[in-house]
Design an enzyme around this catalytic site. Structure first.
Site, mmCIF file in Angstrom:
data_model
loop_
_atom_site.group_PDB
_atom_site.id
_atom_site.type_symbol
_atom_site.label_atom_id
_atom_site.label_comp_id
_atom_site.label_asym_id
_atom_site.label_seq_id
_atom_site.Cartn_x
_atom_site.Cartn_y
_atom_site.Cartn_z
ATOM 1 N N ASP A 1 0.818 -1.225 0.000
ATOM 2 C CA ASP A 1 0.000 0.000 0.000
ATOM 3 C C ASP A 1 0.847 1.267 0.000
ATOM 4 O O ASP A 1 0.479 2.249 -0.644
ATOM 5 C CB ASP A 1 -0.892 0.044 1.260
ATOM 6 C CG ASP A 1 -1.987 -0.994 1.220
ATOM 7 O OD1 ASP A 1 -2.189 -1.598 0.150
ATOM 8 O OD2 ASP A 1 -2.634 -1.206 2.264
ATOM 9 N N VAL A 2 1.957 1.248 0.737
ATOM 10 C CA VAL A 2 2.730 2.485 0.896
ATOM 11 C C VAL A 2 3.472 2.868 -0.378
ATOM 12 O O VAL A 2 4.153 3.889 -0.421
ATOM 13 C CB VAL A 2 3.712 2.393 2.092
ATOM 14 C CG1 VAL A 2 2.960 2.199 3.388
ATOM 15 C CG2 VAL A 2 4.752 1.310 1.887
#
Ligand code: NAP
Length: 459
Positions: free
Chosen positions: A384-385
């Site tokens: 996600d990051v």
């Protein structure tokens, strides 16, 4: 004389707590911060025992001994990855203690207790009891004792808020009728049920943020109890706890681009969402040998660790690989996202455990401008990051979350076990870009193979 000494020791203790928070803010000084916190608590306990020395202190001493015997092994033996649930248990015990002391104070003083004091007592008991059950559920979810999935049902908001309403209304009734002891039992029962209902409806991966918020509740209830007992140290410590928990919760939710309401009532994690058309795309998979060949010509590498590195316990393999790359003259940096992993500072702690020098850890804002000039970004169990949907897809749950710009590096290497999504459930378009190399497998195993391949390279 004793009073003056006790109050002076309370001031020393409060100063140590403030210093503790100050030093905790930097990785370099965090151990000193921990020491200040422990010393502050030791001084506080000593001063409290002194304050009650005219009475029978054997109960107090017994409680301290039992607490130390139970608490020490918990502190020493719990694994780093289990710190969030251990913290949840600390809040559970702390808030239960505050709520029970509040109840004891009521029974000691009622019915002659004044309405203002009783209002504060009722409020702190509601917060204390709900924090107790909420923290226990958070612990059970994070420890895997119960499913991490949010338990959602039609009308749950009405049931939850109705239960909270019963607790508050019973508290108000008690204030108006201090002799009606049964109302206190309703306050306690409704608050306990509300804490349970609140947290059972939140997904397991949101638990770290929930724990920060519960931390804040526990602190506020302790501060309120401090006013009732006229104990200045409890007011200071509770306020520090309450405000720091709130600030941490705000930082975490901002870094995830989520509101408190979304975390507490959003039920995120119930359904695994996926972006339309993801199945049609094709990603290129590679072997560690292929990556070693790319690294042969690389001059700069940024390693981006994420939750998968923690799961695989691959931090030592990451460090060994970084050492080998540096020995080949490659400049190695680590790009750290504020919410990578599942708790604040998760990556920093794991990399510090593997003896990665602090000066190689670069925060997101500082490392992002460096990606366009970087040869290879190695993403170890992060997802996600790094997901560009956060920049471009307004409908994505990640939209607006600041990310690490790994896609701007010349080559991106993703080390993960499958093409599956991360915590948010959102497919990552980066996997399908021509400059992305997917190396599928457990992070520790892949990095160990990559290290061997790098060592076997013929220049
Ligand atoms: P992530 O988006 O959850 O992705 C982690 C990836 O690691 C997964 O896609 C998984 O893919 C991979 N993985 C799992 N086990 C692995 C293993 N043994 N070896 C290799 N890969 C493995 O993690 P992230 O990029 O660190 O982002 C963190 C997320 O958690 C964010 O969405 C953040 O908002 C959220 N969050 C963070 C905090 C915090 O305080 N840090 C708190 C709450 C929520 P495979 O299954 O395919 O291997």
């Amino acid at each position: 004389m004793t009073d003056v000494l006790v109050e002076s020791l309370y001031v020393v203790s409060a100063m140590l707590f403030v210093l503790s928070l100050k030093f905790m803010a930097e990785v370099r000084t965090s151990r000193l911060g921990n020491l200040c916190g422990v010393s502050g608590m030791a001084v506080a306990i000593g001063a409290t025992l002194m304050a009650y020395q005219s009475q029978n202190t054997s109960l107090l001493v017994g409680a301290v001994v039992i607490g130390a015997v139970v608490g020490s092994p918990i502190g020493l033996k719990v694994a780093m990855t289990a710190v969030p649930q251990r913290t949840a248990m600390s809040h559970a015990f702390g808030s239960l203690a505050v709520a029970l002391v509040g109840a004891a104070e009521y029974y000691r003083s009622a019915p002659g207790i004044d309405p203002v004091t009783l209002s504060v007592l009722s409020g702190e008991m509601v917060l204390g009891f709900l924090t107790f059950t909420g923290s226990c559920i958070a612990f059970a979810k994070l420890q895997g004792l119960i499913s991490g999935r949010p338990i959602l049902y039609r009308g749950r908001m009405y049931v939850s808020l109705g239960t909270l309403g019963v607790a508050v209304a019973s508290g108000a009734y008690l204030v108006a009728n201090p002799s009606q002891e049964w109302a206190l039992l309703i306050v306690a029962a409704a608050a306990l049920v509300f804490g349970f209902l609140l947290v059972i409806a939140i997904g397991g991966a949101d638990m770290p943020t929930v724990i920060a918020i519960l931390n804040s509740f526990a602190g506020i209830s302790a501060a309120a109890l401090g006013f009732v007992l006229d104990n200045r140290l409890l007011i200071v410590a509770g306020t520090l706890d309450g405000s720091s928990g709130l600030i941490l919760g705000i930082i975490m939710s901002k870094a995830m681009n989520r509101s408190f309401t979304n975390i507490l009532f959003g039920g995120v994690g119930a359904v695994i969402a996926s972006e339309a058309g993801a199945g049609a795309k094709v990603a290129q998979t590679y072997t560690p040998d292929d990556v070693a060949t790319v690294l042969r010509d690389a001059r700069s590498v940024i390693v981006v660790p994420g939750y998968g590195m923690a799961v695989a316990q691959a931090q030592h393999a990451v460090k060994e690989l970084a050492d080998a790359m540096q020995a080949r003259g490659i400049d190695v940096k680590y790009g750290i996202h504020p919410v990578a992993g599942r708790m604040p500072g998760h990556m920093n702690v794991l990399l510090a455990e593997a003896q990665v020098p602090y000066d190689q850890l670069w925060e997101m804002d500082k490392v992002n401008p460096l990606f366009p000039g970087t040869d290879v970004a190695i993403v170890v169990g992060a997802n996600d990051v790094t997901n560009p949907a956060a920049r471009t897809r307004a409908e994505s749950p990640l939209y607006g979350m600041p990310i690490l710009d790994v896609d701007k590096a010349r080559t991106v290497v993703f080390v993960k076990r499958s093409m599956g999504p991360g915590f948010s459930g959102v497919d990552n378009d980066l996997f399908y870009l021509p400059n992305t190399m997917m190396v599928l497998g457990d992070a520790k195993r892949v990095l160990t193979d990559l290290l061997a391949a790098l060592r076997n390279l013929r220049d």
